[in-house]
Design an enzyme around this catalytic site. Sequence first.
Site, short mmCIF file in Angstrom:
data_model
loop_
_atom_site.label_atom_id
_atom_site.label_comp_id
_atom_site.label_asym_id
_atom_site.label_seq_id
_atom_site.Cartn_x
_atom_site.Cartn_y
_atom_site.Cartn_z
N ASN A 110 -4.61 2.88 -13.33
CA ASN A 110 -3.63 1.92 -12.81
C ASN A 110 -2.23 2.53 -12.89
O ASN A 110 -1.97 3.38 -13.75
CB ASN A 110 -3.66 0.63 -13.63
CG ASN A 110 -2.69 -0.42 -13.12
OD1 ASN A 110 -2.64 -0.70 -11.93
ND2 ASN A 110 -1.88 -0.98 -14.01
N MET A 128 -3.30 -6.64 -7.66
CA MET A 128 -2.64 -7.66 -8.47
C MET A 128 -3.60 -8.54 -9.28
O MET A 128 -3.21 -9.55 -9.83
CB MET A 128 -1.77 -8.55 -7.56
CG MET A 128 -0.74 -7.79 -6.78
SD MET A 128 0.32 -6.76 -7.81
CE MET A 128 1.58 -7.92 -8.23
N HIS A 150 1.65 1.31 -13.45
CA HIS A 150 2.49 0.17 -13.83
C HIS A 150 3.94 0.60 -13.71
O HIS A 150 4.31 1.67 -14.23
CB HIS A 150 2.17 -0.28 -15.27
CG HIS A 150 2.98 -1.46 -15.69
ND1 HIS A 150 2.74 -2.74 -15.21
CD2 HIS A 150 4.04 -1.56 -16.53
CE1 HIS A 150 3.64 -3.56 -15.73
NE2 HIS A 150 4.42 -2.89 -16.53
N ILE A 198 -6.32 -9.16 -12.39
CA ILE A 198 -6.82 -8.62 -13.67
C ILE A 198 -8.35 -8.66 -13.61
O ILE A 198 -8.95 -9.71 -13.37
CB ILE A 198 -6.31 -9.48 -14.85
CG1 ILE A 198 -4.78 -9.49 -14.89
CG2 ILE A 198 -6.87 -8.97 -16.17
CD1 ILE A 198 -4.14 -8.18 -15.26
N LEU A 199 -8.99 -7.52 -13.80
CA LEU A 199 -10.45 -7.44 -13.72
C LEU A 199 -11.07 -7.73 -15.08
O LEU A 199 -10.55 -7.31 -16.12
CB LEU A 199 -10.86 -6.05 -13.21
CG LEU A 199 -10.43 -5.76 -11.76
CD1 LEU A 199 -10.56 -4.28 -11.45
CD2 LEU A 199 -11.24 -6.60 -10.77
N GLY A 213 0.77 -1.24 0.00
CA GLY A 213 0.00 0.00 0.00
C GLY A 213 0.80 1.29 0.00
O GLY A 213 0.31 2.33 0.45
C1 GRF Z 1 4.36 -1.03 -7.06
O1 GRF Z 1 5.63 -1.19 -7.66
C2 GRF Z 1 3.34 -0.72 -8.13
O2 GRF Z 1 3.90 -0.14 -9.28
C3 GRF Z 1 2.79 -2.04 -8.49
O3 GRF Z 1 2.72 -2.73 -7.25
C4 GRF Z 1 3.88 -2.37 -6.47
C5 GRF Z 1 3.55 -2.31 -4.99
O4 GRF Z 1 2.67 -1.26 -4.80
N1 GRF Z 1 1.51 -1.91 -9.15
P1 GRF Z 1 2.13 -0.85 -3.30
O5 GRF Z 1 3.32 -0.63 -2.43
O6 GRF Z 1 1.28 -1.99 -2.79
O7 GRF Z 1 1.34 0.40 -3.53
#
Ligand code: GRF
Length: 208
Positions: free
Chosen positions: A108, A91, A110, A93-94, A12
Amino acid sequence: MKNIVVLVSGGGTNLQALIDAEKCGGIKNGKITRVISSRADAYALERAKNADISTVVLTRKEFPDSVSYSRAMLEELKKANADLVVLAGFMIILDECLTREYTNKIINIHPALIPSFCGEGFYGLKVHEAALKYGVKISGATVHFVNEKADAGPIILQGAVDVANDDTPETLQRKIMENVEWKLLPKAVSLFCEDRITIRDGKAYIDL
Ligand code: GRF
């Protein structure tokens, strides 16, 4: 004031960047009103509770497939009256049954410069491993709208970092998060809430 719902799965840190930005007025005309996690053990849920944001856990493994999970998520988004959905380290895919209901209303982040190192199988550290393996000299992150294909919607903002000779996947991930992700995601969310993103011919343009 637009209702922002943030979907999470892990630590997060991007959610925290959004919370901190909202606190200091960095997200105009928007408020994070709910955090929905795909995992009960996501530390992102602690961050939401510490910020007095209501949380919901919708555990992916409790659903037989992507469509039933996406339908349940769609119901949660409607209950939350979401104007904007932000995938922040989410994480899953919707399915298009959800993305089509929120065309150009799901953002999103990436951790690469799309169209490089993105799509099926490119997530988390795997993205940075692929970038280092290829030998790229810059990498970065992309904030984009979500459609039914992974990492394929209109690009809103991108930011780059230099790749150092001694970078590891972990150091590159951290460098991109600190220098790009945590700055660009709040900025893109604020631009959306200010209605300053225009879509033309499948591309996103920022109204300056
Ligand atoms: C991040 O590198 C983000 O780019 C990817 O997930 C990783 C962890 O994100 N989508 P967070 O710390 O849970 O926000």
